[in-house]
Motif scaffolding. Structure first.
Motif, PDB file in Angstrom:
ATOM      1  N   LEU A 264       0.822  -1.210   0.000  1.00 59.53           N
ATOM      2  CA  LEU A 264       0.000   0.000   0.000  1.00 59.53           C
ATOM      3  C   LEU A 264       0.856   1.260   0.000  1.00 59.53           C
ATOM      4  CD1 LEU A 264      -2.742  -0.998   2.633  1.00 59.53           C
ATOM      5  CD2 LEU A 264      -2.892  -1.098   0.131  1.00 59.53           C
ATOM      6  N   GLY A 265       2.187   1.065  -0.075  1.00 67.95           N
ATOM      7  CA  GLY A 265       3.088   2.211  -0.098  1.00 67.95           C
ATOM      8  C   GLY A 265       3.249   2.893   1.245  1.00 67.95           C
ATOM      9  N   MET A 266       2.890   2.177   2.321  1.00 66.79           N
ATOM     10  CA  MET A 266       2.949   2.785   3.653  1.00 66.79           C
ATOM     11  C   MET A 266       4.284   2.459   4.317  1.00 66.79           C
ATOM     12  SD  MET A 266      -0.822   1.771   5.108  1.00 66.79           S
ATOM     13  CE  MET A 266      -2.140   2.984   5.117  1.00 66.79           C
ATOM     14  N   ASP A 267       4.984   3.499   4.791  1.00 65.35           N
ATOM     15  CA  ASP A 267       6.179   3.210   5.580  1.00 65.35           C
ATOM     16  C   ASP A 267       5.752   2.749   6.981  1.00 65.35           C
ATOM     17  OD1 ASP A 267       5.563   5.455   7.118  1.00 65.35           O
ATOM     18  OD2 ASP A 267       7.037   6.743   6.126  1.00 65.35           O
TER      19      ASP A 267
ATOM     20  N   GLY B 178       0.590   3.557  12.428  1.00 65.55           N
ATOM     21  CA  GLY B 178      -0.385   4.551  12.869  1.00 65.55           C
ATOM     22  C   GLY B 178      -1.783   4.215  12.412  1.00 65.55           C
ATOM     23  N   ALA B 179      -1.880   3.709  11.178  1.00 58.68           N
ATOM     24  CA  ALA B 179      -3.190   3.339  10.651  1.00 58.68           C
ATOM     25  C   ALA B 179      -3.767   2.154  11.415  1.00 58.68           C
ATOM     26  CB  ALA B 179      -3.084   3.015   9.164  1.00 58.68           C
TER      27      ALA B 179
ATOM     28  N   ILE C 116       2.468  -7.085   6.107  1.00 56.90           N
ATOM     29  CA  ILE C 116       3.522  -7.062   7.127  1.00 56.90           C
ATOM     30  C   ILE C 116       4.848  -7.563   6.556  1.00 56.90           C
ATOM     31  CG2 ILE C 116       4.287  -8.094   9.312  1.00 56.90           C
ATOM     32  CD1 ILE C 116       1.265  -8.231  10.095  1.00 56.90           C
ATOM     33  N   PHE C 117       4.794  -8.654   5.785  1.00 54.73           N
ATOM     34  CA  PHE C 117       6.022  -9.331   5.367  1.00 54.73           C
ATOM     35  C   PHE C 117       6.348  -9.183   3.884  1.00 54.73           C
ATOM     36  CE2 PHE C 117       4.549 -12.042   9.010  1.00 54.73           C
ATOM     37  CZ  PHE C 117       5.604 -11.768   9.861  1.00 54.73           C
ATOM     38  N   GLY C 118       5.404  -8.741   3.067  1.00 55.05           N
ATOM     39  CA  GLY C 118       5.564  -8.852   1.614  1.00 55.05           C
ATOM     40  C   GLY C 118       6.392  -7.778   0.946  1.00 55.05           C
ATOM     41  N   GLY C 119       6.772  -6.734   1.687  1.00 58.69           N
ATOM     42  CA  GLY C 119       7.571  -5.677   1.065  1.00 58.69           C
ATOM     43  C   GLY C 119       6.753  -4.833   0.107  1.00 58.69           C
TER      44      GLY C 119
END
Lengths: 216, 178
Positions: free
Chosen positions: B93-96, B102-103, B143-146
């Motif tokens: 999702l492009g989230m750091d 936070g989400a 979580i794990f997929g990069g």
């Protein structure tokens, strides 16, 4: 790298204890109690795109024998909270309570008070039906376009929890293929409520969550 | 005279009956009226408390209102995310890490009031949760997929893709119990 990763997982595993499932037995105070939520779902009705469906499952991991005698706790209220203003505070609630084998679902209604304490909004619209007994045809209550159901159902959740625990324990490096559904063959006590979307406000997105509250 | 007495009695009985009816109405007061309830469990998205909250905090998380969750738990969630996947950079999702944590820390289930409602169906993301959604594999992937979902392939799918019983297209949708 992988070993480091798995070591980190093992540390996490130890620190968070036994890792479980969606929300089944998620915390010490609710594990194996009548207020333990296992899963929460919110989706557009397959029967009508004008309706929204909320499902709150409780009391998970029951085998058929346990399910046959399972009951909703009359001291526990199951509540769906709906925020339609984006502040993560419930603007509407749907409240389900059981008395003498009968389900009463109040709302959707603006709650008198928000937060951790609450009361049943007994002045709100109430939709009722009998709690469906194990092995019996589903009893469905309806009123003003609202539909309600409560009773034992198959747990719709699926997950190879055993493999995940092995990964966390460091005894496996990944999931198996095919996996094995740890929740196959188990039941939950389900509450299903369908309401017209028009009763939920005009927001494009709702923030929703399920809570259980016990009579004090 | 007898008639007058009879009329009076009838009137009295009628009055009493109406009075008793009122009393009965009071006796039939909603059994839930006036009771106070206290929260015990809480759930928005699947597996959040289970995966991201430390044992010592689990009960507290269940008793923290969503509006207070981010302030209280965002940093803890980020630490947990990095502990789970030390190589985390961003997800599909492009989230750091900070954005994703936070989400997640505000544990509510978003649901769209029009269109497809799904946790993830390959196109739509976090617009609800249907019974058939493979939510665990979605979360593992995030979580794990990069960044492109290809990292840690043996950890991003539990290979259980569907329920053991079919769902119904009619209310109440869930399958009958085993």
């Amino acid at each position: 790298m992988k070993n480091l990763f798995l070591t980190a997982l093992a540390v996490i595993s130890a620190s968070i204890g036994i890792v479980l499932a969606a929300d089944h037995i998620d915390a010490p105070a609710v594990t194996s109690t009548s207020s333990d939520i296992t899963d929460f779902y919110a989706f557009q009705s397959p029967e009508s795109s004008s309706n929204m469906v909320f499902v709150v499952n409780t009391q998970g991991l029951m085998d058929p024998t346990a399910s046959a005698t399972a009951a909703f706790d009359e001291n526990v209220m199951i509540q769906v909270n709906i925020d339609n203003t984006g502040d993560f505070v419930e603007d509407l609630v749907i409240q389900a309570v059981v008395n003498d084998g009968k389900l009463s679902v109040y709302g959707p209604v603006k709650p008198t008070s928000t937060g951790l304490m609450g009361m049943v909004e007994t002045d709100a619209t109430v939709t009722t039906t009998d709690v469906t007994e194990y092995g019996k045809t589903a009893s469905i209550g309806s009123k003003n376009g609202i539909k309600v159901f409560a009773g034992p159902r198959d747990d719709p959740f699926f997950f190879d929890l055993v493999a995940f625990k092995s990964i966390l324990a460091g005894t496996a490096t990944g999931f198996s293929n095919p996996g094995a559904d740890t929740f196959a063959g188990t039941n939950v006590m389900s509450l299903v409520v369908e309401v017209p979307k028009s009763m939920l406000g005009s927001a494009a997105t709702l923030n929703t969550w399920a809570v259980t509250k016990r009579k004090i | 005279m007898k008639n007058i007495i009879r009329a009076g009695s009838l009137l009295f009985i009628a009055f009493s009956a109406s009075f008793l009816t009122s009393c009965d109405k009071d006796d039939d007061t909603n059994p839930f009226e006036g009771l106070t309830y206290q929260q015990e469990d809480q759930m928005g998205r699947p597996a959040i408390n289970t995966v991201f909250v430390a044992t010592a905090d689990k009960d507290d998380f269940n008793e923290t209102t969503p509006s207070a969750m981010s302030g209280k738990y965002a940093t803890k969630f980020q630490n947990q995310l990095m502990a789970l996947n030390a190589g985390y950079t961003t997800n599909a999702l492009g989230m750091d890490a900070a954005t994703f944590s936070g989400a997640l820390a505000t544990d509510v289930l978003n649901v769209a009031t029009s269109g497809t409602t799904t946790f993830f169906d390959g196109i739509n993301v976090l617009t609800g949760r249907t019974l058939a959604d493979d939510v665990i594999s979605t979360e593992l992937l995030l979580i794990f997929g990069g960044p492109d979902g290809s990292a840690n392939p043996n950890l991003t799918d539990d290979n259980v893709d569907a329920n053991d019983k079919a769902f119904s297209n009619t209310f109440p949708y869930l399958a009958s119990p085993h």
